[in-house]
Design a protein around this motif. Sequence first.
Motif, PDB file in Angstrom:
ATOM      1  N   GLY A 120       0.815  -1.210   0.000  1.00  0.00           N
ATOM      2  CA  GLY A 120       0.000   0.000   0.000  1.00  0.00           C
ATOM      3  C   GLY A 120       0.846   1.256   0.000  1.00  0.00           C
ATOM      4  N   TRP A 121       1.932   1.240   0.780  1.00  0.00           N
ATOM      5  CA  TRP A 121       2.856   2.379   0.798  1.00  0.00           C
ATOM      6  C   TRP A 121       3.413   2.625  -0.596  1.00  0.00           C
ATOM      7  N   HIS A 122       3.816   1.553  -1.275  1.00  0.00           N
ATOM      8  CA  HIS A 122       4.347   1.667  -2.633  1.00  0.00           C
ATOM      9  C   HIS A 122       3.296   2.228  -3.579  1.00  0.00           C
ATOM     10  N   ASN A 123       2.072   1.687  -3.514  1.00  0.00           N
ATOM     11  CA  ASN A 123       1.001   2.164  -4.394  1.00  0.00           C
ATOM     12  C   ASN A 123       0.713   3.645  -4.170  1.00  0.00           C
ATOM     13  N   LEU A 124       0.665   4.052  -2.892  1.00  0.00           N
ATOM     14  CA  LEU A 124       0.375   5.448  -2.570  1.00  0.00           C
ATOM     15  C   LEU A 124       1.466   6.369  -3.110  1.00  0.00           C
ATOM     16  N   ASN A 125       2.720   5.976  -2.956  1.00  0.00           N
ATOM     17  CA  ASN A 125       3.817   6.827  -3.414  1.00  0.00           C
ATOM     18  C   ASN A 125       3.885   6.904  -4.939  1.00  0.00           C
ATOM     19  N   VAL A 126       3.526   5.833  -5.615  1.00  0.00           N
ATOM     20  CA  VAL A 126       3.447   5.879  -7.078  1.00  0.00           C
ATOM     21  C   VAL A 126       2.370   6.871  -7.513  1.00  0.00           C
ATOM     22  N   GLU A 127       1.211   6.812  -6.847  1.00  0.00           N
ATOM     23  CA  GLU A 127       0.135   7.740  -7.192  1.00  0.00           C
ATOM     24  C   GLU A 127       0.522   9.185  -6.896  1.00  0.00           C
ATOM     25  N   ASP A 172      11.207   4.091  -2.870  1.00  0.00           N
ATOM     26  CA  ASP A 172      12.430   3.329  -2.625  1.00  0.00           C
ATOM     27  C   ASP A 172      12.214   2.489  -1.372  1.00  0.00           C
ATOM     28  N   LYS A 173      12.271   1.170  -1.508  1.00  0.00           N
ATOM     29  CA  LYS A 173      11.983   0.315  -0.364  1.00  0.00           C
ATOM     30  C   LYS A 173      12.968   0.552   0.775  1.00  0.00           C
ATOM     31  N   ARG A 174      14.190   0.956   0.463  1.00  0.00           N
ATOM     32  CA  ARG A 174      15.157   1.240   1.521  1.00  0.00           C
ATOM     33  C   ARG A 174      14.680   2.394   2.397  1.00  0.00           C
TER      34      ARG A 174
END
Length: 350
Positions: free
Chosen positions: A258-265, A276-278
């Motif tokens: 969800g964090w990844h999806n939100l940051n892409v949006e 960046d997962k790091r």
Amino acid sequence: MQIGAYSFGDTQFDADGRQRDTAVAVRNLFDAIVHADQVGLDYFGIGEHHTVSMPVSSPGTIMAAAASATKQIVLGSASSIIGTDDPVRVYQQMATADAIAGGGERIEITAGRGSSVETFPLFGYEMGDYDRLYAEKLDLLLTINRANQPYVTWSGTDTIRPAIDNLAVVPRPASGRLPIWLATGGNPGSSVRAGRLGLPISYGIIGGEPHRFAPLAQLYREAAEQAGHASEDIKVSVATMGLVAPTKQEAIDRFYPGWHNLNVEMGRLRGWPAPDKRQYLAQADSPGAYFIGDPDEVAKRIVDLHDHLGHMRHFFQMDIGGLPQEHFIESLMLLATEVKPRVERLLAGK
């Protein structure tokens, strides 16, 4: 210490990776609030957003519905975007929710500027009036709350919002007034403003190291003291991202998609850098801003931050980027039944 959650709604995905209907997100949020009340959380904040992924655009409507289905939990807007909404309508909606809740100060308004700009073109305002709109509409909101009777008169100097001359703003809250908080993402001027007005303040911390907000909380308290406000009215709350799971690794694995999806949006809408997962993993560990972990870790981190800020309420945004509803519900349960008792024991031992 009050423990709770907040949400802008979260539009989830189907098995094919397509976003579901935004109406489902609204129903899921309603169910989560009812569950939070049943398991014993103290507070649930309903934010205002205007995107497909976060579709709760009317906090007062959700709060009124939830007020009819809950018994104890405090419901607040988190926050109402005062600059582009109308304070009269915001107050009427919240006072309606208060009537449904039966009073008892279960309904709160948190007045914020908003971190998103979608509301300005949506409601026909200019970004150049950002500060001016917020200042005058906050003043109107506070004037309505102080009135203690249905008829309100308000005017300002060269205001965008038209004046009100002895007009009824109804319904009135059962207790005469509603608790009003001021929300900020860390602007020092907002801390001073809240202190001078004698309003409780809510810090939204979405990145960095939360303890860096300690000087702002001190600035807020000093401004309130200089203005002569009673100490019992001066309160600090903290909103952060977070998720609780049986183990730290489960919490990290559940929150990351969800964090990844939100940051892409947000990259598409606002030009944020690629996720960046790091960076995510760094923020998920102390002293980062994401309170992600098992009950022991999350409780200890809340108490550690309390040592710096002295806040009386900590609440979490958990459902972002399509978090499965079952993980959201489990996290709320763990927050109420495992984290909250640990926080109380740790604070009692100070």
